[in-house]
Design an enzyme around this catalytic site. Structure first.
Site, PDB file in Angstrom:
ATOM      1  N   GLU A  95       0.813  -1.197   0.000  1.00 15.32           N
ATOM      2  CA  GLU A  95       0.000   0.000   0.000  1.00 15.32           C
ATOM      3  C   GLU A  95       0.851   1.252   0.000  1.00 15.32           C
ATOM      4  O   GLU A  95       1.924   1.297   0.585  1.00 15.32           O
ATOM      5  CB  GLU A  95      -0.924  -0.007   1.214  1.00 15.32           C
ATOM      6  N   CYS A 108       3.616   8.228   1.183  1.00 13.43           N
ATOM      7  CA  CYS A 108       4.265   7.275   2.087  1.00 13.43           C
ATOM      8  C   CYS A 108       4.423   5.958   1.336  1.00 13.43           C
ATOM      9  O   CYS A 108       3.429   5.358   0.929  1.00 13.43           O
ATOM     10  CB  CYS A 108       3.382   7.101   3.318  1.00 13.43           C
ATOM     11  N   CYS A 115       8.047  -7.352   6.957  1.00 16.84           N
ATOM     12  CA  CYS A 115       9.299  -6.867   7.550  1.00 16.84           C
ATOM     13  C   CYS A 115       9.821  -7.930   8.501  1.00 16.84           C
ATOM     14  O   CYS A 115       9.039  -8.592   9.194  1.00 16.84           O
ATOM     15  CB  CYS A 115       9.071  -5.558   8.306  1.00 16.84           C
ATOM     16  N   CYS A 119       9.243  -5.395  15.353  1.00 15.63           N
ATOM     17  CA  CYS A 119       8.988  -4.419  16.418  1.00 15.63           C
ATOM     18  C   CYS A 119       7.643  -4.774  17.054  1.00 15.63           C
ATOM     19  O   CYS A 119       6.680  -5.124  16.361  1.00 15.63           O
ATOM     20  CB  CYS A 119       8.968  -3.002  15.859  1.00 15.63           C
ATOM     21  N   CYS A 122       4.113  -3.203  15.851  1.00 18.87           N
ATOM     22  CA  CYS A 122       3.971  -2.919  14.421  1.00 18.87           C
ATOM     23  C   CYS A 122       3.240  -4.048  13.697  1.00 18.87           C
ATOM     24  O   CYS A 122       3.645  -5.215  13.766  1.00 18.87           O
ATOM     25  CB  CYS A 122       5.345  -2.708  13.798  1.00 18.87           C
ATOM     26  N   HIS A 229      11.383   5.357  19.767  1.00 15.57           N
ATOM     27  CA  HIS A 229      10.298   4.673  20.505  1.00 15.57           C
ATOM     28  C   HIS A 229      10.583   4.355  21.967  1.00 15.57           C
ATOM     29  O   HIS A 229       9.669   3.956  22.704  1.00 15.57           O
ATOM     30  CB  HIS A 229       9.857   3.386  19.806  1.00 15.57           C
ATOM     31  N   CYS A 366       0.470   4.682   9.185  1.00 18.01           N
ATOM     32  CA  CYS A 366       1.701   3.905   9.176  1.00 18.01           C
ATOM     33  C   CYS A 366       1.575   2.718  10.127  1.00 18.01           C
ATOM     34  O   CYS A 366       0.941   2.794  11.163  1.00 18.01           O
ATOM     35  CB  CYS A 366       2.876   4.771   9.599  1.00 18.01           C
TER      36      CYS A 366
HETATM   37  N1  SAH Z   1      10.818   0.221   9.109  1.00 15.47           N
HETATM   38  C1  SAH Z   1      10.939   1.618   9.181  1.00 15.47           C
HETATM   39  C2  SAH Z   1       9.920   2.377   8.378  1.00 15.47           C
HETATM   40  C3  SAH Z   1       8.508   1.875   8.331  1.00 15.47           C
HETATM   41  S1  SAH Z   1       7.535   2.037   9.769  1.00 15.47           S
HETATM   42  C4  SAH Z   1      10.931   2.080  10.617  1.00 15.47           C
HETATM   43  O1  SAH Z   1      10.624   1.286  11.485  1.00 15.47           O
HETATM   44  O2  SAH Z   1      11.272   3.230  10.846  1.00 15.47           O
HETATM   45  C5  SAH Z   1       7.153   3.779   9.833  1.00 15.47           C
HETATM   46  C6  SAH Z   1       6.887   4.291  11.237  1.00 15.47           C
HETATM   47  O3  SAH Z   1       5.638   3.800  11.745  1.00 15.47           O
HETATM   48  C7  SAH Z   1       7.957   3.841  12.223  1.00 15.47           C
HETATM   49  O4  SAH Z   1       8.341   4.893  13.075  1.00 15.47           O
HETATM   50  C8  SAH Z   1       7.221   2.776  12.968  1.00 15.47           C
HETATM   51  O5  SAH Z   1       7.811   2.506  14.201  1.00 15.47           O
HETATM   52  C9  SAH Z   1       5.831   3.332  13.074  1.00 15.47           C
HETATM   53  N2  SAH Z   1       4.815   2.372  13.433  1.00 15.47           N
HETATM   54  C10 SAH Z   1       4.812   1.047  13.224  1.00 15.47           C
HETATM   55  N3  SAH Z   1       3.704   0.472  13.732  1.00 15.47           N
HETATM   56  C11 SAH Z   1       2.973   1.470  14.267  1.00 15.47           C
HETATM   57  C12 SAH Z   1       1.714   1.522  14.922  1.00 15.47           C
HETATM   58  N4  SAH Z   1       0.974   0.433  15.105  1.00 15.47           N
HETATM   59  N5  SAH Z   1       1.286   2.723  15.356  1.00 15.47           N
HETATM   60  C13 SAH Z   1       2.009   3.830  15.150  1.00 15.47           C
HETATM   61  N6  SAH Z   1       3.192   3.849  14.512  1.00 15.47           N
HETATM   62  C14 SAH Z   1       3.680   2.676  14.092  1.00 15.47           C
HETATM   63 FE1  SF4 Z   2       9.750  -3.286  10.446  1.00 17.58          FE
HETATM   64 FE2  SF4 Z   2       7.566  -2.287  11.569  1.00 17.58          FE
HETATM   65 FE3  SF4 Z   2       9.860  -2.347  12.936  1.00 17.58          FE
HETATM   66 FE4  SF4 Z   2       9.606  -0.639  10.879  1.00 17.58          FE
HETATM   67  S1  SF4 Z   2       8.416  -0.616  12.798  1.00 17.58           S
HETATM   68  S2  SF4 Z   2      11.356  -1.992  11.335  1.00 17.58           S
HETATM   69  S3  SF4 Z   2       8.297  -1.860   9.507  1.00 17.58           S
HETATM   70  S4  SF4 Z   2       8.713  -4.143  12.234  1.00 17.58           S
END
Ligand code: SAH
Ligand code: SF4
Length: 388
Positions: A95, A108, A115, A119, A122, A229, A366
Site C-alpha cells: 500500500e 508514504c 518486515c 517491532c 507494528c 520509541h 503507518c
Molecule cells: N521500518 C521503518 C519504516 C517503516 S515504519 C521504521 O521502522 O522506521 C514507519 C513508522 O511507523 C515507524 O516509526 C514505525 O515505528 C511506526 N509504526 C509502526 N507500527 C505502528 C503503529 N501500530 N502505530 C504507530 N506507529 C507505528
Molecule cells: Fe519493520 Fe515495523 Fe519495525 Fe519498521 S516498525 S522496522 S516496519 S517491524
C-alpha cells in the site's frame, strides 16, 4: 537488452539507463530523454515518446517494458488521504498512501513486503518478512501516484509544483535492509529528469540499521528519521528488537555522523543529474519517531530521558499516537498523556510535534499498511498453534 528477457525500464536510475542504451549504441542524452518520458511524463507507451528516433522507439518496444505494479484498489478517506493497493504478485499487496496538506503533498511508500524486524507494536512486523521490493516496485508507487493524482505531466511542461512534493519511506518494511534497491529508487526520486524532489523532502525512516545509516550518508544522503520509541536500552530492546544488535549508544553515534557534514547550496549538478557533488546530510537534525504506547513509554520520566538524548543528537521529536490492531497487546496513550509528554520536551526548548492521525477510515496509517492482506509467514497461525 535481449528479446527473451525484456528489461523493465522503471528499474533503472539515469546511470543504469545510460549504460543500457550505450549497449545498443545510443548516446547519453537519449537516456535523459527516456528518463523524462518515463518519470516526468509518466509515459509507458514508447510510440508516444515523440522526440526519440523512430528506430530507438522500435528497439525499445522489442526489448524493454515499462511495468509498474498493477493497481488493485484505490480509496479516498473523508479527510482526502488517498490509498492505493498495488499487486506485487503471489497474492501480495503493498500500500501507498498520499497525504494532502495545504503546502505539501506527502507520499508514504513501502520498501518490502512485510518486515523481518518484529517491532512489538507494528502490524507489518507481526506479518513477518516475505521479500524485498524491486526498484521498479518501489519507484512504481511514486509513478502510480503521480499518474493517478491526475497530473498530466505533458500539460505541466516546465510549470507548477508537482502534486507529490515529499516522499517518506514509512510504509511497509525496513528500507535500510533493502539498501541497494532503495538507493537506486532514491536516485530516481531526486533526479531532475525524473521527479526532481529535493533531498530535504525525501525521508528514509529506519529502526536503526547502524552500518547502513553510514552507507546512506555516503551514497545518497536524504532526510533521516529514526524510529526511537524508547529512551533507554532496556525498554528499546523490548519494543525495537534490533536494538539488541545496535544499542542506543551506537545508534546515536551513527546519527551524529550522519549530520556531520553540511551540504553546500552552490554545488553543481553531477553527471547523473543529481544536484550535489559533495555528500552530506541535507538537514541539520534527525527526526526521532516515538510511538506513544499507554503505560509503556509515555511517562514523564521517559520524556525527561529523551532530553538527554537531544543533548547528544540535534533532533526533533515526532510523537505518533499508536495505531491499534487486533491482539497487539498495546493501547494508544491518552491525549492528556501525549500532551504532558510533549510539554516536557517543548518546555526544554525542543521541537516536538504530534502526528495527526490521517485516513483512519481507510486504515491509511503507518504500521497499518496492507495489514489485512495476509499473514506472510503464518506467524500468527504458529503462535495460535503454540498457545493451543
Ligand atoms: N521500518 C521503518 C519504516 C517503516 S515504519 C521504521 O521502522 O522506521 C514507519 C513508522 O511507523 C515507524 O516509526 C514505525 O515505528 C511506526 N509504526 C509502526 N507500527 C505502528 C503503529 N501500530 N502505530 C504507530 N506507529 C507505528
Ligand atoms: Fe519493520 Fe515495523 Fe519495525 Fe519498521 S516498525 S522496522 S516496519 S517491524
Amino acid at each position: 537488452m535481449s528479446l527473451a528477457d525484456p528489461v523493465n525500464l522503471l528499474g533503472y536510475d539515469l546511470r543504469g539507463l545510460t549504460a543500457l542504451l550505450a549497449g545498443i549504441g545510443e548516446k547519453p542524452f537519449r537516456a535523459r530523454q527516456l528518463m523524462r518520458w518515463l518519470h516526468h511524463f509518466g509515459e509507458a507507451d514508447f510510440e508516444q515518446m515523440t522526440d526519440l528516433a523512430k528506430s530507438l522507439r522500435v528497439a525499445l518496444a522489442r526489448t524493454a517494458v515499462v511495468e509498474a505494479p498493477k493497481l488493485l484498489a484505490d480509496s479516498v478517506a473523508a479527510d482526502g488521504t488517498r490509498k492505493w493497493l498495488l499487486d506485487v504478485g503471489a497474492g501480495n499487496g503493498i500500500e501507498t498512501v498520499f497525504i494532502p496538506e495545504v503546502s505539501r503533498g506527502t507520499l508514504c511508500i513501502s520498501s518490502q513486503v512485510g518486515c523481518a524486524l518484529e517491532c512489538a507494536f507494528c502490524a507489518t512486523g507481526r506479518q513477518g518478512f516475505n521479500r524485498n521490493l524491486s526498484v521498479a516496485e518501489i519507484i512504481g508507487q511514486l509513478w502510480w501516484a503521480n499518474r493517478a493524482l491526475g497530473r498530466d505531466a505533458r500539460a505541466d511542461k516546465g510549470t507548477g509544483e508537482r502534486i507529490v512534493s515529499n516522499v517518506v519511506m514509512m510504509g511497509m518494511g525496513e528500507p535500510l535492509t533493502n539498501f541497494d534497491n532503495v538507493v537506486t529508487a532514491l536516485h530516481i526520486m531526486l533526479d531532475d529528469y525524473a521527479y526532481g524532489l529535493s533531498r530535504r523532502r525525501v525521508t528514509v525512516s529506519t529502526s536503526g540499521v547502524v552500518p547502513n545509516i553510514d552507507r546512506l550518508r555516503q551514497e545518497c544522503p536524504v532526510a533521516l528519521a529514526v524510529s526511537l520509541h524508547a529512551p533507554n536500552d532496556a525498554l528499546r530492546d523490548r519494543l525495537v528488537p534490533i536494538n539488541r544488535k545496535w544499542p542506543l549508544k551506537e545508534l546515536l553515534a551513527a546519527c551524529v555522523r550522519y549530520l556531520d557534514s553540511a551540504p553546500r547550496e552552490d554545488e553543481k549538478p553531477t553527471p547523473h543529474g543529481v544536484k550535489w557533488q559533495r555528500q552530506g546530510a541535507p538537514r541539520d537534525f534527525i527526526t526521532f519517531e516515538y510511538v506513544m504506547l499507554a503505560g509503556v513509554n509515555d511517562r514523564p520520566e521517559h520524556a525527561r530521558q529523551l532530553l538527554d538524548i537531544a543533548r547528544q543528537v540535534p533532533c526533533k521529536y515526532n510523537l505518533i499516537p499508536f495505531n491499534p490492531f487486533p491482539d497487539s497487546g498495546f493501547e494508544r496513550s491518552s491525549p492528556e498523556a501525549i500532551r504532558r509528554f510533549q510539554e516536557i520536551l517543548m518546555n526544554a526548548g525542543l521541537i516536538a510535534t504530534v502526528r495527526k492521525t490521517r485516513g483512519d477510515d481507510i486504515d491509511g496509517a503507518c504500521g497499518q499498511l496492507a495489514g489485512q492482506v495476509k499473514d506472510r509467514t503464518r506467524r500468527a497461525q504458529r503462535r495460535a498453534e503454540a498457545s493451543a
